[in-house]
Scaffold this active site. Structure first.
Site, mmCIF file in Angstrom:
data_model
loop_
_atom_site.group_PDB
_atom_site.id
_atom_site.type_symbol
_atom_site.label_atom_id
_atom_site.label_comp_id
_atom_site.label_asym_id
_atom_site.label_seq_id
_atom_site.Cartn_x
_atom_site.Cartn_y
_atom_site.Cartn_z
ATOM 1 N N ALA A 9 0.841 -1.213 0.000
ATOM 2 C CA ALA A 9 0.000 0.000 0.000
ATOM 3 C C ALA A 9 0.865 1.248 0.000
ATOM 4 C CB ALA A 9 -0.939 -0.024 1.207
ATOM 5 N N GLY A 13 0.719 1.333 -4.858
ATOM 6 C CA GLY A 13 -0.430 0.553 -4.394
ATOM 7 C C GLY A 13 -1.599 1.448 -4.020
ATOM 8 N N ASN A 94 13.095 -8.773 -3.229
ATOM 9 C CA ASN A 94 11.765 -8.671 -3.838
ATOM 10 C C ASN A 94 11.208 -10.033 -4.227
ATOM 11 O OD1 ASN A 94 11.651 -5.993 -3.369
ATOM 12 N ND2 ASN A 94 11.905 -5.331 -5.492
ATOM 13 N N ARG A 150 3.941 7.132 -21.675
ATOM 14 C CA ARG A 150 4.975 8.181 -21.621
ATOM 15 C C ARG A 150 5.262 8.689 -23.027
ATOM 16 N NH1 ARG A 150 8.347 5.184 -16.892
ATOM 17 N NH2 ARG A 150 7.404 6.357 -15.194
ATOM 18 N N HIS A 174 11.070 -4.277 -19.456
ATOM 19 C CA HIS A 174 10.912 -2.991 -18.772
ATOM 20 C C HIS A 174 12.272 -2.504 -18.298
ATOM 21 C CE1 HIS A 174 8.879 0.198 -16.807
ATOM 22 N NE2 HIS A 174 9.149 -0.194 -15.585
HETATM 23 O O1 TXD Z 1 6.072 -0.031 -14.338
HETATM 24 C C1 TXD Z 1 6.407 -0.653 -13.385
HETATM 25 N N1 TXD Z 1 6.390 -1.986 -13.403
HETATM 26 C C2 TXD Z 1 6.826 0.041 -12.153
HETATM 27 C C3 TXD Z 1 7.377 -0.732 -11.063
HETATM 28 C C4 TXD Z 1 6.451 1.395 -11.950
HETATM 29 C C5 TXD Z 1 6.559 1.941 -10.706
HETATM 30 C C6 TXD Z 1 7.058 1.224 -9.545
HETATM 31 N N2 TXD Z 1 7.617 -0.046 -9.864
HETATM 32 C C7 TXD Z 1 8.015 -0.935 -8.756
HETATM 33 O O2 TXD Z 1 6.897 -1.197 -7.919
HETATM 34 C C8 TXD Z 1 9.068 -0.368 -7.824
HETATM 35 O O3 TXD Z 1 10.365 -0.490 -8.361
HETATM 36 C C9 TXD Z 1 8.873 -1.243 -6.611
HETATM 37 O O4 TXD Z 1 9.499 -2.501 -6.801
HETATM 38 C C10 TXD Z 1 7.352 -1.464 -6.593
HETATM 39 C C11 TXD Z 1 6.606 -0.581 -5.596
HETATM 40 O O5 TXD Z 1 6.866 0.769 -5.857
HETATM 41 P P1 TXD Z 1 6.295 1.915 -4.883
HETATM 42 O O6 TXD Z 1 6.680 3.217 -5.450
HETATM 43 O O7 TXD Z 1 4.864 1.648 -4.595
HETATM 44 O O8 TXD Z 1 7.158 1.632 -3.563
HETATM 45 P P2 TXD Z 1 6.774 1.968 -2.050
HETATM 46 O O9 TXD Z 1 6.050 3.277 -1.964
HETATM 47 O O10 TXD Z 1 8.026 1.779 -1.287
HETATM 48 O O11 TXD Z 1 5.735 0.829 -1.641
HETATM 49 C C12 TXD Z 1 6.081 -0.510 -1.489
HETATM 50 C C13 TXD Z 1 5.280 -1.024 -0.328
HETATM 51 C C14 TXD Z 1 5.662 -0.391 1.022
HETATM 52 O O12 TXD Z 1 4.550 0.238 1.607
HETATM 53 C C15 TXD Z 1 6.143 -1.589 1.840
HETATM 54 O O13 TXD Z 1 5.823 -1.485 3.218
HETATM 55 C C16 TXD Z 1 5.381 -2.708 1.170
HETATM 56 O O14 TXD Z 1 5.456 -2.439 -0.211
HETATM 57 N N3 TXD Z 1 5.889 -4.048 1.475
HETATM 58 C C17 TXD Z 1 5.086 -5.105 1.623
HETATM 59 N N4 TXD Z 1 3.749 -5.223 1.570
HETATM 60 C C18 TXD Z 1 3.214 -6.437 1.795
HETATM 61 N N5 TXD Z 1 3.966 -7.531 2.048
HETATM 62 C C19 TXD Z 1 5.316 -7.456 2.121
HETATM 63 N N6 TXD Z 1 6.044 -8.559 2.385
HETATM 64 C C20 TXD Z 1 5.923 -6.208 1.910
HETATM 65 N N7 TXD Z 1 7.205 -5.774 1.913
HETATM 66 C C21 TXD Z 1 7.172 -4.450 1.632
#
Ligand code: TXD
Length: 311
Positions: A9, A13, A94, A150, A174
């Site tokens: 989230a 998310g 990850n 984009r 990607h």
């Molecule tokens: O186009 C695409 N595919 C992408 C990919 C575009 C944008 C972001 N992209 C990737 O998505 C980025 O490189 C990251 O690997 C993910 C998530 O990006 P975001 O910007 O949403 O990162 P955040 O804000 O750090 O959020 C990740 C959340 C954070 O709140 C953590 O507490 C949570 O993931 N988290 C978890 N949630 C549930 N379960 C587990 N185990 C867990 N570990 C971390």
């Protein structure tokens, strides 16, 4: 009401939940490991629904019980690379997070269709399919809609034409080797190559390839989230509404474009079964060479994953 769960989230998310709530197509569940955060964001968004006039519920949770019976699970959980971390370190962290998200989600939603966002995208989608022992129809990675959007945005800025008239197709992995197919891109049917001078088009292609990095450099503390989240919402809507929408997504290749057992960005049709069809464009020699270069880079990350995790 349909149900969509979003694992992670954080920025992408929560923003995906926001775009989805506005579409009023499903009740939403946000899951994160941080205590209170998904609950707080969920409640805040729920309290916005009377203002925007949408009848959907949004709840947050730290465990998967609340996700039971989801039609779609969107996985955004994961870390971004921190100083001192290699790409393989990130891959390992990850892979554990995404692996757990898939196995836990499947306990409660055995029929769900998975949309994967976590990076490295193509390889996390591959892992999701293998760990979940899922048919390829039910695992779709988001990348191409974002990369194409984009390019469309940059073409709109350059030409002043409505974004709705601009069709661009960015395929491949990607990463920086993604393949913007200028020959197939057009403005209201007019080939992009006829509409824009070559130098302008080249500049747009180069900016598209570095589009993610451009935003990271500006934000400094994270990566893009509005556009990636909008892309996830579009995919979820196309699936739930059985739209048969053709968009570029990362899917498991089973011989198409000469590629096997790897995830790669290609045009696909999305409908209620998830991935309903892979569309094969005819590629010329230059495009084939670019595909191969991008595929080699994705394969390398797939191999790195296989050396870390038994699949
Ligand atoms: O186009 C695409 N595919 C992408 C990919 C575009 C944008 C972001 N992209 C990737 O998505 C980025 O490189 C990251 O690997 C993910 C998530 O990006 P975001 O910007 O949403 O990162 P955040 O804000 O750090 O959020 C990740 C959340 C954070 O709140 C953590 O507490 C949570 O993931 N988290 C978890 N949630 C549930 N379960 C587990 N185990 C867990 N570990 C971390």
């Amino acid at each position: 009401m349909n149900k969509i769960s979003i694992i992670g989230a954080g920025m992408t998310g929560a923003t995906t939940a926001h775009w989805l709530a506005e579409r009023e197509i499903a009740d939403l569940v946000l899951v994160d490991v941080v205590e209170g955060m998904p609950q707080g964001k969920g409640l805040d968004m729920l309290e916005a629904m009377p203002i925007v006039g949408k009848d959907v519920t949004i709840v947050g949770a730290n465990d998967y019980a609340a996700t039971a019976g989801s039609d779609i699970v969107i996985v955004t959980a994961g870390l971004a690379r921190k100083p001192g971390m290699s790409r393989d370190d990130l891959l390992k962290v990850n892979a554990e997070i995404v692996g757990k998200a898939i196995t836990e989600s499947l306990k409660y939603s055995p029929e769900a269709i998975f949309i994967i966002l976590t990076n490295p995208l193509d390889t996390m989608a591959y892992l999701a399919m293998k760990i979940g022992k899922l048919p390829r129809e039910r695992v779709i990675g988001q990348a191409g809609i974002l990369d194409s959007a984009r390019m469309r945005a940059f073409v709109a800025l350059e030409t002043g034409v409505s974004v709705e008239n601009i069709n661009c197709y960015v395929l491949g992995g990607h990463g920086d080797e993604m393949v913007p197919l200028t020959r197939h891109s057009n403005i209201a049917g007019i080939p992009l190559r006829n509409y824009l001078p070559a130098d302008k088009l080249e500049a747009i292609v180069a900016r598209t390839r570095k589009g993610g990095g451009e935003i990271v450099n500006l934000l400094k503390t994270g990566s893009a989230y509005y556009a990636p989240a909008a892309a996830c919402a579009q995919m979820a809507e196309a699936i739930l509404k059985d739209k048969k929408l053709i968009v570029p997504c990362a899917v498991h290749m089973q011989g198409e474009y000469g590629l096997k057992d790897m995830f790669f960005g290609v045009p696909v049709m999305l409908g209620r079964k998830g991935l309903e069809k892979v569309i094969e464009y005819e590629l010329d020699a230059d495009e084939k060479a670019e595909f191969e270069k991008s595929a080699a880079s994705v394969r390398e990350t797939h191999e790195a994953l296989k050396s870390l995790v038994m699949l």
